[in-house]
Design an enzyme around this catalytic site. Structure first.
Site, PDB file in Angstrom:
ATOM      1  N   LYS A 130       0.833  -1.206   0.000  1.00 43.64           N
ATOM      2  CA  LYS A 130       0.000   0.000   0.000  1.00 43.64           C
ATOM      3  C   LYS A 130       0.866   1.254   0.000  1.00 43.64           C
ATOM      4  O   LYS A 130       0.632   2.185  -0.781  1.00 43.64           O
ATOM      5  CB  LYS A 130      -0.923   0.019   1.219  1.00 43.64           C
ATOM      6  CG  LYS A 130      -1.927   1.176   1.202  1.00 43.64           C
ATOM      7  CD  LYS A 130      -2.505   1.477   2.563  1.00 43.64           C
ATOM      8  CE  LYS A 130      -1.540   2.253   3.419  1.00 43.64           C
ATOM      9  NZ  LYS A 130      -2.108   2.733   4.691  1.00 43.64           N
ATOM     10  N   ASP A 148      -6.534   1.966   1.608  1.00 46.19           N
ATOM     11  CA  ASP A 148      -6.456   2.221   3.044  1.00 46.19           C
ATOM     12  C   ASP A 148      -7.843   1.993   3.634  1.00 46.19           C
ATOM     13  O   ASP A 148      -8.735   1.475   2.960  1.00 46.19           O
ATOM     14  CB  ASP A 148      -5.938   3.640   3.323  1.00 46.19           C
ATOM     15  CG  ASP A 148      -6.888   4.720   2.826  1.00 46.19           C
ATOM     16  OD1 ASP A 148      -7.962   4.404   2.269  1.00 46.19           O
ATOM     17  OD2 ASP A 148      -6.569   5.910   3.012  1.00 46.19           O
TER      18      ASP A 148
END
Length: 220
Positions: A130, A148
């Protein structure tokens, strides 16, 4: 981020196109709210933002960047001193260690330059998929998706994904949206942060009200 998801009605192909179009219309030039001046500062900011608000990170980083203006200074930094700069950030002990290790790896393996491929970024301490994707999205407008908590929640509420992990959700969104992923990521972050909030989402007058599947039942 692992959630048990059930009974989430999936968006149709038509709805997916509508959602994509509306996000791009309402967030045409969305960018990160993190404050930074170069790739080195961006990477640090994104690393610190894990489980921490952008607002808090922006309070922390000016003094940190002044003390360690490049990977060289950070690679040689004292651990306790780095901790003192970021102690108001969540998980600051581990983040301080990872910041120093990251800088050391950049010096030793990348000639002092932050790499810009997902694979290379993920060799750095404290940089997962991420974080790597967010850095690439922001710095190069790479056509990748990063998930997220905000993107995860919005994707499920809109029926775009019923996946139980962020990684799987990323794969699903990438397949369904295909293009403009960097803009869609930023749009979904801002939409989730300020309107489609975990608790008390601002549903009235929402431009995606028709496409929403689970506004009140998915809280992450």
């Amino acid at each position: 981020m692992i959630m048990t998801t059930k009974n989430i009605k999936k968006a149709t192909k038509k709805e997916i196109e509508e959602i994509k179009s509306l996000f791009l219309k309402h967030y045409p030039d969305s960018i990160t709210e993190l404050n930074y001046e170069n790739l080195y500062q961006l990477l640090i900011s994104v690393m610190l933002s894990a489980q921490c608000t952008d607002k808090r990170v922006n309070i922390i980083t000016p003094a940190l960047f002044k003390a360690y203006p490049s990977p060289i200074e950070l690679a040689n930094a004292n651990l306790d001193e780095v901790k003192s700069y970021i102690k108001s950030c969540s998980f600051y002990n581990n983040k301080a260690k990872n910041l120093i290790k990251m800088a050391q790896s950049v010096i030793e393996n990348y000639n002092g330059e932050i790499p810009l491929t997902q694979k290379e970024l993920m060799t750095l301490a404290g940089v997962g998929q991420k974080t790597a994707n967010v850095v690439m999205i922001e710095h190069t407008q790479a056509n990748v998706m990063a998930v997220d908590t905000h993107v995860f929640r919005v994707a499920h509420r809109l029926g775009l994904s019923d996946d139980t992990t962020a990684t799987k959700t990323e794969e699903t969104l990438t397949k369904k949206f295909k293009t403009d992923l960097h803009r869609l990521h930023q749009a979904m972050v801002l939409f989730g942060r300020y309107r489609c909030k975990a608790i008390n989402p601002l549903c009235e007058g929402c431009f995606l009200e028709k496409q929403c599947k689970t506004s009140q039942t998915f809280k992450v």
